[in-house]
Design a protein around this motif. Structure first.
Motif, PDB file in Angstrom:
ATOM      1  N   GLY A  54       0.718  -1.228   0.070  1.00 46.82           N
ATOM      2  CA  GLY A  54       0.007   0.121  -0.062  1.00 46.82           C
ATOM      3  C   GLY A  54       0.781   0.948   0.158  1.00 46.82           C
ATOM      4  O   GLY A  54       1.671   1.265  -0.809  1.00 46.82           O
ATOM      5  N   PRO A  55       0.553   2.168   0.817  1.00 41.54           N
ATOM      6  CA  PRO A  55       1.391   3.399   0.895  1.00 41.54           C
ATOM      7  C   PRO A  55       2.938   2.900   1.134  1.00 41.54           C
ATOM      8  O   PRO A  55       3.387   2.041   1.944  1.00 41.54           O
ATOM      9  N   GLY A  56       3.794   3.775   0.578  1.00 39.97           N
ATOM     10  CA  GLY A  56       5.216   3.765   0.860  1.00 39.97           C
ATOM     11  C   GLY A  56       5.607   4.393   2.117  1.00 39.97           C
ATOM     12  O   GLY A  56       4.780   5.023   2.927  1.00 39.97           O
ATOM     13  N   PRO A  57       7.089   4.246   2.588  1.00 40.55           N
ATOM     14  CA  PRO A  57       7.540   5.125   3.582  1.00 40.55           C
ATOM     15  C   PRO A  57       7.187   6.586   3.553  1.00 40.55           C
ATOM     16  O   PRO A  57       6.982   7.225   2.612  1.00 40.55           O
ATOM     17  N   ALA A  58       6.514   6.930   4.610  1.00 42.62           N
ATOM     18  CA  ALA A  58       6.138   8.421   4.601  1.00 42.62           C
ATOM     19  C   ALA A  58       7.054   9.357   4.618  1.00 42.62           C
ATOM     20  O   ALA A  58       8.561   9.182   4.852  1.00 42.62           O
ATOM     21  N   VAL A  59       6.786  10.749   4.203  1.00 41.98           N
ATOM     22  CA  VAL A  59       7.854  11.821   4.202  1.00 41.98           C
ATOM     23  C   VAL A  59       7.964  12.274   5.680  1.00 41.98           C
ATOM     24  O   VAL A  59       6.922  12.759   6.371  1.00 41.98           O
ATOM     25  N   LEU A  60       9.077  12.386   6.341  1.00 40.73           N
ATOM     26  CA  LEU A  60       9.309  12.676   7.825  1.00 40.73           C
ATOM     27  C   LEU A  60       9.733  14.218   7.889  1.00 40.73           C
ATOM     28  O   LEU A  60       9.946  14.909   7.109  1.00 40.73           O
ATOM     29  N   PRO A  61       9.182  14.864   9.193  1.00 45.75           N
ATOM     30  CA  PRO A  61       8.354  14.153  10.354  1.00 45.75           C
ATOM     31  C   PRO A  61       6.924  13.891   9.703  1.00 45.75           C
ATOM     32  O   PRO A  61       6.428  14.629   8.768  1.00 45.75           O
ATOM     33  N   THR A  62       6.378  12.932  10.401  1.00 40.49           N
ATOM     34  CA  THR A  62       4.986  12.468  10.094  1.00 40.49           C
ATOM     35  C   THR A  62       4.026  12.180  11.405  1.00 40.49           C
ATOM     36  O   THR A  62       4.639  11.771  12.358  1.00 40.49           O
ATOM     37  N   VAL A  63       2.906  12.510  11.232  1.00 41.32           N
ATOM     38  CA  VAL A  63       2.099  11.988  12.319  1.00 41.32           C
ATOM     39  C   VAL A  63       1.442  10.746  11.971  1.00 41.32           C
ATOM     40  O   VAL A  63       0.512  10.757  10.980  1.00 41.32           O
ATOM     41  N   GLY A  93      -7.391   7.002   4.177  1.00 44.44           N
ATOM     42  CA  GLY A  93      -6.675   6.487   3.128  1.00 44.44           C
ATOM     43  C   GLY A  93      -5.372   6.828   3.261  1.00 44.44           C
ATOM     44  O   GLY A  93      -4.629   6.546   4.134  1.00 44.44           O
ATOM     45  N   MET A  94      -4.592   7.384   1.988  1.00 42.26           N
ATOM     46  CA  MET A  94      -3.168   7.408   1.876  1.00 42.26           C
ATOM     47  C   MET A  94      -2.528   8.527   2.833  1.00 42.26           C
ATOM     48  O   MET A  94      -1.243   8.380   2.733  1.00 42.26           O
ATOM     49  N   ASN A  95      -3.290   9.522   3.287  1.00 37.67           N
ATOM     50  CA  ASN A  95      -2.752  10.652   4.044  1.00 37.67           C
ATOM     51  C   ASN A  95      -2.786  10.309   5.756  1.00 37.67           C
ATOM     52  O   ASN A  95      -3.977  10.259   6.178  1.00 37.67           O
ATOM     53  N   PRO A  96      -1.765  10.140   6.308  1.00 38.34           N
ATOM     54  CA  PRO A  96      -1.731   9.920   7.533  1.00 38.34           C
ATOM     55  C   PRO A  96      -2.058  10.982   8.815  1.00 38.34           C
ATOM     56  O   PRO A  96      -2.415  12.212   7.899  1.00 38.34           O
ATOM     57  N   GLY A  97      -1.953  10.961   9.812  1.00 36.74           N
ATOM     58  CA  GLY A  97      -2.492  12.135  10.700  1.00 36.74           C
ATOM     59  C   GLY A  97      -3.182  11.608  12.004  1.00 36.74           C
ATOM     60  O   GLY A  97      -3.554  12.451  12.757  1.00 36.74           O
TER      61      GLY A  97
END
Length: 343
Positions: A54-63, A93-97
């Motif tokens: 699914g989603p790849g590694p996030a752009v850091l920093p991330t929630v 979905g794809m956007n964390p937080g």
């Protein structure tokens, strides 16, 4: 507000409880005062910087976090003002937080939380519940079925046990340890066994040979819902009668159960046994669900069954500040059901 932030990929200790700016809902969004945020096993993989299915590694920093429930505290431009003050749940979905006290979410992703369903249960159903509804499309159980559920104490496993039982099937649930076995039994399994105990497969075989709780001729299993792979899954598949169905899904411990090495039954073995193997992947699941918005179709089905009391998710709760402990215990398989953070 306070949130969990990840500044560097790595161990659970990298999940830090910090003060961050409050989000502001953009056009078409609402601001949710979070009451519960879901933790998925995929979150633990992404925390380490490993690409998952699914989603790849996030752009850091991330929630981190993609499943939330709470109350709408503000409505952005263009969003329906009627959402204000309502209890809602959303898979974002794809956007964390999600691991936060507040989050801005597109209004189109919202569902109103059914009366009588708490926030943690709603979070379990919007993610794990919709997945369960997607899985059973590929082998819908009925009164003539004997269903085997490995990892039956997990979030998905608990719901699969309940769904099969509601359909009138005989259900065999597998779990690791006495406490989890007791929970599987309480969820409605006709037989709950500890797969850590030597000879567990023989216990199940004896149950099937005795008619699977329904006196009569011996009965082999007809469906295995396999989200674990490895030795346990192979032994479960060995319990299938000719013509049975092996449904494969999931992701755990950085190893895809669809590629569980030498312990995954090969095609020749399955063909010789007359067993069909169905790999439940996201695009195929959505295609089967149909409708204008297949994900929403599955979410509505899941929430509706929970609202009627037909599916009751198991939940393990942690304070938001203890997200690191939640990740650690999820990875160590010490949790039961859906893991949820509560601000």
């Amino acid at each position: 507000m306070r949130a969990i932030r990840l500044h560097a990929f790595g161990p659970t200790e990298n999940l830090l409880f910090e003060e961050v700016p409050d989000p502001v809902p953009a056009a078409g969004e609402v601001l949710i005062e979070v009451a519960a945020a879901g933790v998925h096993v995929l979150d633990t993989v992404l925390r380490q910087g490993v690409a998952g299915p699914g989603p790849g590694p996030a752009v850091l920093p991330t929630v981190p976090g993609r499943e939330v429930a709470g109350t709408v505290g503000a409505v952005g431009p263009g969003a329906d003002p009627a959402w204000a003050g309502r209890r809602v749940v959303a898979h974002i979905g794809m956007n964390p937080g999600g691991y936060a006290e507040r989050i801005a979410v597109p209004a189109e992703r919202l569902h109103e939380v059914p009366e009588g369903l708490d926030a943690a249960a709603a979070v379990a159903m919007i993610g794990t519940g919709r997945t369960a509804m997607g899985i059973v499309q590929f082998a819908e159980p009925g009164p003539d079925d004997v269903v085997v559920v490995p990892a039956a104490a997990g979030g998905l496993g608990t719901l699969l046990v309940q769904h099969a039982r509601n359909a009138g099937a005989v259900v065999v649930g597998l779990a690791g340890g006495a406490a989890k076995v007791a929970r599987v039994r309480a969820a409605g399994a006709d037989l709950a066994v500890d797969y850590r105990e030597p000879g567990w497969a023989g216990t199940v075989r004896a149950f099937l040979d005795a008619g699977a709780g329904r006196p009569g001729t011996p009965r082999g299993a007809t469906i295995v819902y396999d989200g674990v792979g490895g030795d346990t899954a192979r032994a479960a598949v060995d319990l299938l009668a000719p013509g049975g169905t092996h449904v494969v899904f999931g992701w755990f411990g950085h190893a895809d159960p669809l590629d569980a090495g030498p312990h995954r039954p090969d095609e020749t073995y399955l063909k010789e046994r007359g067993i069909s193997s169905r790999e439940v992947l996201g695009p195929v699941m959505l295609e089967r669900a149909g409708g204008e918005n297949p994900l929403r179709t599955l979410e509505l089905r899941s929430l509706s069954l929970a609202a009627r009391g037909l599916l009751v998710p198991a939940v393990t709760r942690y304070p938001l500040a203890e997200a690191a402990r939640a990740h650690r215990e999820l990875e160590d398989r010490l949790t039961v059901g859906k893991v949820v953070l509560e601000p």
